[in-house]
Motif scaffolding. Structure first.
Motif, mmCIF file in Angstrom:
data_model
loop_
_atom_site.group_PDB
_atom_site.id
_atom_site.type_symbol
_atom_site.label_atom_id
_atom_site.label_comp_id
_atom_site.label_asym_id
_atom_site.label_seq_id
_atom_site.Cartn_x
_atom_site.Cartn_y
_atom_site.Cartn_z
ATOM 1 N N PHE A 51 19.227 27.942 -32.620
ATOM 2 C CA PHE A 51 18.185 28.156 -33.546
ATOM 3 C C PHE A 51 17.022 27.084 -33.521
ATOM 4 C CE2 PHE A 51 20.009 25.220 -36.644
ATOM 5 C CZ PHE A 51 21.181 24.920 -35.925
ATOM 6 N N SER A 52 15.953 27.350 -33.942
ATOM 7 C CA SER A 52 14.838 26.504 -33.779
ATOM 8 C C SER A 52 13.912 26.278 -34.963
ATOM 9 C CB SER A 52 14.013 26.912 -32.732
ATOM 10 O OG SER A 52 14.560 27.044 -31.345
ATOM 11 N N LEU A 53 13.348 25.135 -35.066
ATOM 12 C CA LEU A 53 12.432 24.949 -36.467
ATOM 13 C C LEU A 53 11.239 24.712 -35.585
ATOM 14 C CD1 LEU A 53 12.237 24.191 -39.460
ATOM 15 C CD2 LEU A 53 12.277 21.659 -38.664
ATOM 16 N N HIS A 54 10.117 25.542 -36.392
ATOM 17 C CA HIS A 54 8.814 25.521 -35.906
ATOM 18 C C HIS A 54 7.978 25.100 -37.098
ATOM 19 C CE1 HIS A 54 9.770 28.338 -32.549
ATOM 20 N NE2 HIS A 54 10.684 28.715 -33.385
ATOM 21 N N ILE A 55 7.263 24.035 -36.788
ATOM 22 C CA ILE A 55 6.016 23.561 -37.674
ATOM 23 C C ILE A 55 4.793 23.726 -37.303
ATOM 24 C CG2 ILE A 55 5.488 21.764 -39.442
ATOM 25 C CD1 ILE A 55 8.162 20.148 -38.793
ATOM 26 N N THR A 56 3.907 24.396 -38.171
ATOM 27 C CA THR A 56 2.668 24.633 -37.544
ATOM 28 C C THR A 56 1.699 23.918 -38.453
ATOM 29 O OG1 THR A 56 2.151 26.529 -39.146
ATOM 30 C CG2 THR A 56 3.081 27.073 -37.106
ATOM 31 N N GLU A 57 0.479 23.542 -37.626
ATOM 32 C CA GLU A 57 -0.588 22.719 -38.283
ATOM 33 C C GLU A 57 -0.166 21.643 -39.179
ATOM 34 O OE1 GLU A 57 -2.550 26.937 -40.000
ATOM 35 O OE2 GLU A 57 -2.578 25.171 -41.250
ATOM 36 N N THR A 58 0.694 20.768 -38.057
ATOM 37 C CA THR A 58 1.357 19.508 -38.579
ATOM 38 C C THR A 58 0.324 18.655 -39.185
ATOM 39 O OG1 THR A 58 1.209 18.711 -36.258
ATOM 40 C CG2 THR A 58 3.248 19.794 -36.707
ATOM 41 N N GLN A 59 1.025 17.985 -40.216
ATOM 42 C CA GLN A 59 0.121 16.880 -40.811
ATOM 43 C C GLN A 59 1.037 15.514 -40.888
ATOM 44 O OE1 GLN A 59 0.090 18.664 -44.877
ATOM 45 N NE2 GLN A 59 -1.055 20.466 -43.920
ATOM 46 N N PRO A 60 0.255 14.398 -41.246
ATOM 47 C CA PRO A 60 0.901 13.299 -41.160
ATOM 48 C C PRO A 60 2.294 13.044 -41.865
ATOM 49 C CG PRO A 60 -1.264 12.869 -41.038
ATOM 50 C CD PRO A 60 -0.948 14.224 -41.235
ATOM 51 N N GLU A 61 2.104 13.584 -43.077
ATOM 52 C CA GLU A 61 3.385 13.751 -43.916
ATOM 53 C C GLU A 61 4.459 14.417 -43.428
ATOM 54 O OE1 GLU A 61 0.254 14.475 -44.843
ATOM 55 O OE2 GLU A 61 0.219 16.101 -46.038
ATOM 56 N N ASP A 62 4.410 15.311 -42.550
ATOM 57 C CA ASP A 62 5.482 15.735 -41.700
ATOM 58 C C ASP A 62 6.278 14.713 -40.740
ATOM 59 O OD1 ASP A 62 3.478 18.778 -41.021
ATOM 60 O OD2 ASP A 62 4.814 18.469 -42.692
ATOM 61 N N SER A 63 5.842 13.719 -40.534
ATOM 62 C CA SER A 63 6.641 12.421 -39.871
ATOM 63 C C SER A 63 7.959 12.310 -40.571
ATOM 64 C CB SER A 63 5.642 11.364 -39.784
ATOM 65 O OG SER A 63 4.389 11.568 -38.822
ATOM 66 N N ALA A 64 8.907 12.285 -39.965
ATOM 67 C CA ALA A 64 10.456 12.155 -40.584
ATOM 68 C C ALA A 64 11.281 12.481 -39.463
ATOM 69 C CB ALA A 64 10.336 13.102 -41.650
ATOM 70 N N VAL A 65 12.544 12.309 -39.747
ATOM 71 C CA VAL A 65 13.611 12.567 -38.829
ATOM 72 C C VAL A 65 14.147 14.147 -39.347
ATOM 73 C CG1 VAL A 65 15.980 12.157 -37.849
ATOM 74 C CG2 VAL A 65 14.138 10.253 -38.225
#
Lengths: 112, 112
Positions: B73-87
């Protein structure tokens, strides 16, 4: 709703000393978990309670770790005596049946 | 027991790009797959989850896909933003969500 409460937030002890962590789960959550998260790794389950009974403690180092959940609500996790490799974040989580985990903020333990 | 593997361990993308994190699991009986985001010094928080009777789930910029046959299974994040920075941690669970097994985590860095 109030989240999972944990204390203390940070703890520094010397090796061979003892330490205890406290957790108060979300009201009504029957299942309570203690996880150990070593820096750079995913959470590792230490013990799982269903109400006040232990469901899984297969990865709990029972020679030094103990945990209890009195009256099926609050829980304490104790380490005695601590080793250097116990330095980690200890996360408490709770859940309802058929529901995802809700984590507390964790206790960061440093053993020197 | 269940074994969850997660890749990559670190991922660096430019703001606006997409990010994909992949996990595999070993136990075909696993039937629930949550994803957690953990910002520095904070608790893991559920961001999206998927059950085994669904192949894909989307919530705004994030989506999760599940291939039961291949057990990944996979996680997809589109149009990433700096606040997506995390573990980001994936997890697999079975038996009515009572046991959760976590991947080792992916540190996502979104560069502005």
């Amino acid at each position: 709703e109030a989240g999972v409460a944990q204390s203390p937030r940070y703890k520094i002890i010397e090796k061979r000393q003892s330490v205890a962590f406290w957790c108060n789960p979300i009201s009504g959550h029957a299942t309570l978990y203690w996880y150990q998260q070593i820096l750079g790794q995913g959470p590792k389950l230490l013990i799982q309670f269903q109400n006040n009974g232990v469901v899984d403690d297969s990865q709990l180092p029972k020679d030094r770790f103990s945990a209890e959940r009195l009256k099926g609500v609050d829980s304490t996790l104790k380490i005695q005596p601590a080793k250097l490799e116990d330095s980690a974040v200890y996360l408490c989580a709770s859940s309802l049946v058929n529901s995802p985990l809700h984590f507390g903020n964790g206790t960061r333990l440093t053993v020197t | 027991g269940e074994n969850v593997e997660q890749h990559p361990s670190t991922l660096s993308v430019q703001e606006g790009d997409s990010a994909v994190i992949k996990c595999t699991y070993s136990d075909s009986a696993s039937n629930y797959f949550p994803w957690y985001k953990q910002e520095l010094g904070k608790r893991p928080q559920l961001i999206i989850d998927i059950r085994s009777n669904v192949g894909e789930k989307k919530d705004q910029r994030i989506a999760v896909t599940l291939n039961k046959t291949a057990k990944h299974f996979s996680l997809h994040i589109t149009e990433t933003q700096p606040e997506d920075s995390a573990v980001y941690f994936c997890a697999a669970s079975k038996y009515n969500f009572n046991k959760f097994y976590f991947g080792s985590g992916t540190k996502l860095n979104v560069k502005p």
